[in-house]
Design an enzyme around this catalytic site. Structure first.
Site, PDB file in Angstrom:
ATOM      1  N   LYS A  40       0.845  -1.198   0.000  1.00 37.23           N
ATOM      2  CA  LYS A  40       0.000   0.000   0.000  1.00 37.23           C
ATOM      3  C   LYS A  40       0.880   1.248   0.000  1.00 37.23           C
ATOM      4  O   LYS A  40       1.477   1.613   1.002  1.00 37.23           O
ATOM      5  CB  LYS A  40      -0.921   0.058   1.218  1.00 37.23           C
ATOM      6  CG  LYS A  40      -2.003   1.131   1.002  1.00 37.23           C
ATOM      7  CD  LYS A  40      -2.538   1.747   2.269  1.00 37.23           C
ATOM      8  CE  LYS A  40      -1.862   2.987   2.735  1.00 37.23           C
ATOM      9  NZ  LYS A  40      -1.879   4.143   1.840  1.00 37.23           N
ATOM     10  N   GLU A  87      -1.267   7.507  -0.220  1.00 34.02           N
ATOM     11  CA  GLU A  87      -2.296   8.040  -1.135  1.00 34.02           C
ATOM     12  C   GLU A  87      -1.745   9.210  -1.951  1.00 34.02           C
ATOM     13  O   GLU A  87      -2.255   9.499  -3.031  1.00 34.02           O
ATOM     14  CB  GLU A  87      -3.506   8.511  -0.316  1.00 34.02           C
ATOM     15  CG  GLU A  87      -3.219   9.744   0.526  1.00 34.02           C
ATOM     16  CD  GLU A  87      -4.201   9.948   1.668  1.00 34.02           C
ATOM     17  OE1 GLU A  87      -4.322   9.053   2.508  1.00 34.02           O
ATOM     18  OE2 GLU A  87      -4.825  11.007   1.718  1.00 34.02           O
ATOM     19  N   GLY A 133       6.941   4.889   8.224  1.00 32.96           N
ATOM     20  CA  GLY A 133       6.185   6.135   8.294  1.00 32.96           C
ATOM     21  C   GLY A 133       6.343   6.771   9.655  1.00 32.96           C
ATOM     22  O   GLY A 133       7.335   6.531  10.359  1.00 32.96           O
ATOM     23  N   GLY A 134       5.359   7.562  10.038  1.00 30.35           N
ATOM     24  CA  GLY A 134       5.445   8.306  11.294  1.00 30.35           C
ATOM     25  C   GLY A 134       5.235   7.408  12.511  1.00 30.35           C
ATOM     26  O   GLY A 134       4.601   6.351  12.422  1.00 30.35           O
ATOM     27  N   GLY A 181       2.711   4.332  13.296  1.00 31.66           N
ATOM     28  CA  GLY A 181       3.349   3.050  13.631  1.00 31.66           C
ATOM     29  C   GLY A 181       2.729   2.437  14.879  1.00 31.66           C
ATOM     30  O   GLY A 181       2.475   1.233  14.935  1.00 31.66           O
ATOM     31  N   GLU A 240       9.546   0.892  10.721  1.00 30.62           N
ATOM     32  CA  GLU A 240      10.636   1.858  10.508  1.00 30.62           C
ATOM     33  C   GLU A 240      10.000   3.223  10.687  1.00 30.62           C
ATOM     34  O   GLU A 240       9.246   3.674   9.828  1.00 30.62           O
ATOM     35  CB  GLU A 240      11.194   1.736   9.090  1.00 30.62           C
ATOM     36  CG  GLU A 240      11.751   0.384   8.736  1.00 30.62           C
ATOM     37  CD  GLU A 240      12.928  -0.008   9.582  1.00 30.62           C
ATOM     38  OE1 GLU A 240      13.627   0.894  10.096  1.00 30.62           O
ATOM     39  OE2 GLU A 240      13.146  -1.217   9.762  1.00 30.62           O
ATOM     40  N   CYS A 266      13.558  10.221   7.242  1.00 34.11           N
ATOM     41  CA  CYS A 266      13.474   9.790   8.645  1.00 34.11           C
ATOM     42  C   CYS A 266      14.819   9.920   9.342  1.00 34.11           C
ATOM     43  O   CYS A 266      14.886  10.183  10.539  1.00 34.11           O
ATOM     44  CB  CYS A 266      12.968   8.359   8.720  1.00 34.11           C
ATOM     45  SG  CYS A 266      13.880   7.226   7.678  1.00 34.11           S
ATOM     46  N   GLU A 281       9.703  15.473  15.469  1.00 35.07           N
ATOM     47  CA  GLU A 281      10.130  15.305  14.085  1.00 35.07           C
ATOM     48  C   GLU A 281       9.365  16.302  13.212  1.00 35.07           C
ATOM     49  O   GLU A 281       8.143  16.261  13.135  1.00 35.07           O
ATOM     50  CB  GLU A 281       9.823  13.874  13.626  1.00 35.07           C
ATOM     51  CG  GLU A 281      10.386  13.581  12.256  1.00 35.07           C
ATOM     52  CD  GLU A 281      10.109  12.159  11.787  1.00 35.07           C
ATOM     53  OE1 GLU A 281       8.983  11.680  11.979  1.00 35.07           O
ATOM     54  OE2 GLU A 281      11.028  11.555  11.217  1.00 35.07           O
TER      55      GLU A 281
HETATM   56  P1  NDP Z   1       2.061   8.298   7.908  1.00 36.61           P
HETATM   57  O1  NDP Z   1       2.978   7.613   8.800  1.00 36.61           O
HETATM   58  O2  NDP Z   1       0.677   8.543   8.431  1.00 36.61           O
HETATM   59  O3  NDP Z   1       1.937   7.510   6.519  1.00 36.61           O
HETATM   60  C1  NDP Z   1       2.766   6.479   6.078  1.00 36.61           C
HETATM   61  C2  NDP Z   1       1.924   5.387   5.445  1.00 36.61           C
HETATM   62  O4  NDP Z   1       0.998   4.870   6.397  1.00 36.61           O
HETATM   63  C3  NDP Z   1       1.087   5.866   4.278  1.00 36.61           C
HETATM   64  O5  NDP Z   1       0.957   4.844   3.317  1.00 36.61           O
HETATM   65  C4  NDP Z   1      -0.257   6.122   4.942  1.00 36.61           C
HETATM   66  O6  NDP Z   1      -1.315   6.085   4.055  1.00 36.61           O
HETATM   67  C5  NDP Z   1      -0.329   4.964   5.908  1.00 36.61           C
HETATM   68  N1  NDP Z   1      -1.251   5.171   7.005  1.00 36.61           N
HETATM   69  C6  NDP Z   1      -1.662   6.344   7.548  1.00 36.61           C
HETATM   70  N2  NDP Z   1      -2.522   6.119   8.566  1.00 36.61           N
HETATM   71  C7  NDP Z   1      -2.664   4.784   8.661  1.00 36.61           C
HETATM   72  C8  NDP Z   1      -3.432   3.930   9.505  1.00 36.61           C
HETATM   73  N3  NDP Z   1      -4.209   4.419  10.457  1.00 36.61           N
HETATM   74  N4  NDP Z   1      -3.348   2.598   9.325  1.00 36.61           N
HETATM   75  C9  NDP Z   1      -2.561   2.075   8.368  1.00 36.61           C
HETATM   76  N5  NDP Z   1      -1.817   2.838   7.523  1.00 36.61           N
HETATM   77  C10 NDP Z   1      -1.856   4.167   7.678  1.00 36.61           C
HETATM   78  O7  NDP Z   1       2.695   9.607   7.435  1.00 36.61           O
HETATM   79  P2  NDP Z   1       2.043  11.025   7.144  1.00 36.61           P
HETATM   80  O8  NDP Z   1       1.942  11.156   5.700  1.00 36.61           O
HETATM   81  O9  NDP Z   1       0.770  11.305   7.847  1.00 36.61           O
HETATM   82  O10 NDP Z   1       3.137  11.942   7.804  1.00 36.61           O
HETATM   83  C11 NDP Z   1       3.062  12.240   9.189  1.00 36.61           C
HETATM   84  C12 NDP Z   1       4.412  12.338   9.776  1.00 36.61           C
HETATM   85  O11 NDP Z   1       5.015  11.049   9.788  1.00 36.61           O
HETATM   86  C13 NDP Z   1       5.378  13.192   8.974  1.00 36.61           C
HETATM   87  O12 NDP Z   1       5.210  14.541   9.229  1.00 36.61           O
HETATM   88  C14 NDP Z   1       6.673  12.652   9.453  1.00 36.61           C
HETATM   89  O13 NDP Z   1       6.992  13.232  10.687  1.00 36.61           O
HETATM   90  C15 NDP Z   1       6.396  11.179   9.630  1.00 36.61           C
HETATM   91  N6  NDP Z   1       6.825  10.358   8.479  1.00 36.61           N
HETATM   92  C16 NDP Z   1       7.912   9.590   8.646  1.00 36.61           C
HETATM   93  C17 NDP Z   1       8.373   8.824   7.605  1.00 36.61           C
HETATM   94  C18 NDP Z   1       9.579   7.975   7.762  1.00 36.61           C
HETATM   95  O14 NDP Z   1      10.187   7.606   6.757  1.00 36.61           O
HETATM   96  N7  NDP Z   1       9.946   7.604   8.951  1.00 36.61           N
HETATM   97  C19 NDP Z   1       7.730   8.837   6.295  1.00 36.61           C
HETATM   98  C20 NDP Z   1       6.534   9.645   6.239  1.00 36.61           C
HETATM   99  C21 NDP Z   1       6.132  10.372   7.309  1.00 36.61           C
HETATM  100  P3  NDP Z   1      -1.864   7.432   3.375  1.00 36.61           P
HETATM  101  O15 NDP Z   1      -0.709   8.330   3.141  1.00 36.61           O
HETATM  102  O16 NDP Z   1      -2.421   6.921   2.130  1.00 36.61           O
HETATM  103  O17 NDP Z   1      -2.874   7.959   4.311  1.00 36.61           O
END
Ligand code: NDP
Length: 489
Positions: free
Chosen positions: A174, A177, A227-228, A232, A249, A283, A384
């Site tokens: 996935k 979006e 992701g965030g 996580g 991660e 990250c 962050e």
């Molecule tokens: P998210 O962590 O929310 O998104 C990462 C992935 O998780 C995307 O595919 C997202 O889908 C998906 N996701 C979001 N909510 C859920 C959920 N409830 N259940 C399952 N999957 C989910 O990142 P954001 O885009 O909201 O960014 C928020 C913050 O996270 C950033 O400001 C940054 O601080 C951090 N971040 C860290 C990253 C890293 O590499 N460590 C990468 C990205 C963000 P979708 O986008 O389609 O909603």
């Protein structure tokens, strides 16, 4: 405008709801593509496809040599489309072309690395009890849900898919979006390479609608997420229903320590690259720059002199070194941190605002931003920000530098700059982070483990550790004594 569907059971399918989403270039607002907007029903369909492909399909029984050949084909497919993939990555997530080209080459190398490892999954033999032979075999975990972020869309897809498929699992990917395009193009490369149906499924849609179904489904055996940290934590709690295997991660607030005995020029360059590569949307970004007091002033001055070299613009414009942030919402979030830093009393040395001019009118640009005299307890030093915002924190002694470096709930990465090799090692030994660099920052190798201490995640990706996290371990005991046991005689 291109149109993309989702990949389910080897077919490109629209969303059951027929909903679609426009994907836009964050650098100029141009509509790039229309993408099927998946929902829970689509996620369930993909899970079923991956489940059947694992339980009844051939992939996990396919000889490792064939799986390896297949992954080499994917790497070759990526290399053949490198130019198109890099261009699309720039348009979809904003990064400068040179960085996108690097990501694409790295994604291909990741498939090559795990293609090589596919044939090297070994077990162990033991002869623990007498008259027996015991051995340990490694098997794929099963159906893996892989949820990836928007900052390195293609590369994160590679980091997840290559080890999972090398190990014989089936996958549901996935993408975010916001940035699904290169992952969907990768899906085309898989289909052209004749991957058996259902082994790779790609579902687009939002985290709450699609990601949560994947993370909570009892039909999924593992969830891997980048992701965030907040997301996580949510994924971890959703995964407890069937006690899925989990790899996370997550974020970081990474310290980059510069000692007075560092190579000055190299450390200035390194500090800039650590903070501003990929617009700081990394990250492992070195977003906290800890400078020894005796060089604090001269170092900061040298750093500021180089900031104008970070040319802002659309990632496809030649010479551009920093692109737009990924979305309006993210730009506003980063700007809110700039305001917060000012209100907390940090000294704003440069940036903090949107650049002016026609080239920036329709994009989500922010000037590279540097705060000085940041106190470790300020929120801009703790949270962050995930954008081009650097916080400078001066320190007096090695002990104080280590204490500040570790004063964070995160533990992803850290850098140390010093020509005194004993000091550099001494400091690294005491830093609680999973990825550390001495006299460099950011190089990432497919061969080495990637992941964090503390709230930066669980488990490791890449290297041998990466394939380990997609394998189960089974013991097999063979009795060599043919006489009956006789326990009840
Ligand atoms: P998210 O962590 O929310 O998104 C990462 C992935 O998780 C995307 O595919 C997202 O889908 C998906 N996701 C979001 N909510 C859920 C959920 N409830 N259940 C399952 N999957 C989910 O990142 P954001 O885009 O909201 O960014 C928020 C913050 O996270 C950033 O400001 C940054 O601080 C951090 N971040 C860290 C990253 C890293 O590499 N460590 C990468 C990205 C963000 P979708 O986008 O389609 O909603």
């Amino acid at each position: 405008m291109k149109s993309y569907e989702m990949l389910v059971n080897g077919e490109w399918v629209p969303s059951r709801s027929q909903e679609r989403r426009e994907i836009r270039d964050p650098g100029n607002g141009e509509i790039l593509a229309s993408v099927a907007e998946g929902n829970s029903e689509d996620a369930e369909r993909a899970i079923q496809a991956a489940r059947s492909a694992f339980d009844q399909g051939t992939w996990r029984k396919t000889p490792a040599q064939e799986r390896a050949r297949f992954l080499f084909k994917i790497a070759q497919g990526i290399r053949l489309s490198a130019r198109e993939l890099a261009t699309l990555e720039v348009k979809n997530c904003g990064k400068p072309l040179a960085e996108a080209e690097f990501d694409v080459a790295d994604a291909a190398a990741c498939f090559e690395f795990y293609a090589g490892l596919a044939t090297k999954i070994h077990g162990e033999t033991m002869s623990v009890p007498a008259n027996s032979l015991s051995f340990v075999v490694r098997e794929p975990i099963g159906v893996c849900a892989q949820i990836i972020p928007w900052n390195f869309p293609l590369l994160m897809a590679a980091w997840k898919l290559a080890p999972a498929l090398a190990a014989g699992n089936t996958c549901i990917l996935k993408p975010s979006e916001l940035t699904p395009l290169t992952a969907l193009e990768l899906g085309k490369i898989f289909i052209e390479s004749e991957l058996p149906k259902g082994v790779l499924n790609i579902i687009t849609g939002t985290g709450p609608k699609v990601g949560e179904i994947l993370a909570s489904s009892s039909q999924v055996d593992k969830v891997a997420f980048t992701g965030g940290t907040v997301t996580g934590r949510r994924i971890m709690s959703l995964a407890t229903g069937n006690l899925k295997k989990i790899t996370l991660e997550l974020g970081g607030k990474n310290p980059n320590l510069v000692f007075a005995d560092a190579d000055f020029e190299a450390a200035v360059d390194g500090a800039l690259f650590a903070a501003f590569a990929n617009q700081g949307e990394v990250c492992s970004a070195g977003s906290r720059l800890l400078i020894e007091k005796s060089i604090h002033e001269s170092f900061t001055e040298a750093l500021l002199k180089k900031i104008p070299l970070i040319r802002l613009g659309h990632g496809l414009t030649p010479g551009v070194k920093m692109g737009p942030l990924v979305s309006k919402a993210h730009l506003e979030k980063v700007e809110s941190y700039v305001k917060l830093g000012v209100s907390e009393g940090a000294e704003l040395l440069c940036g903090g605002k949107r650049p002016e001019g026609k080239a920036f009118e329709h994009g989500f640009f922010l000037e590279p931003t540097v705060f000085d005299h940041v106190k470790p307890q300020m929120r801009i030093a703790k949270e962050e920000i995930f954008g081009p915002v650097l916080s400078i924190i001066p320190f007096e002694s090695e002990e104080e530098a280590i204490q500040i470096a570790n004063d964070t709930e995160y533990g992803l990465a850290a850098g140390v700059w010093s020509k005194n090799i004993a000091r550099a090692h001494r400091v690294v030994q005491q830093i609680r982070a999973g990825i550390t660099w001495i006299n460099t920052y950011h190089p990432t190798y497919n061969e080495l483990p990637w992941g964090g201490y503390k709230q930066s995640g669980m488990g490791r990706e890449l290297g041998l550790y990466g394939i380990e996290s997609y394998l189960e371990t089974k013991q097999v005991n063979v009795n060599l004594d043919e006489a009956p046991l006789g326990w009840y005689s």
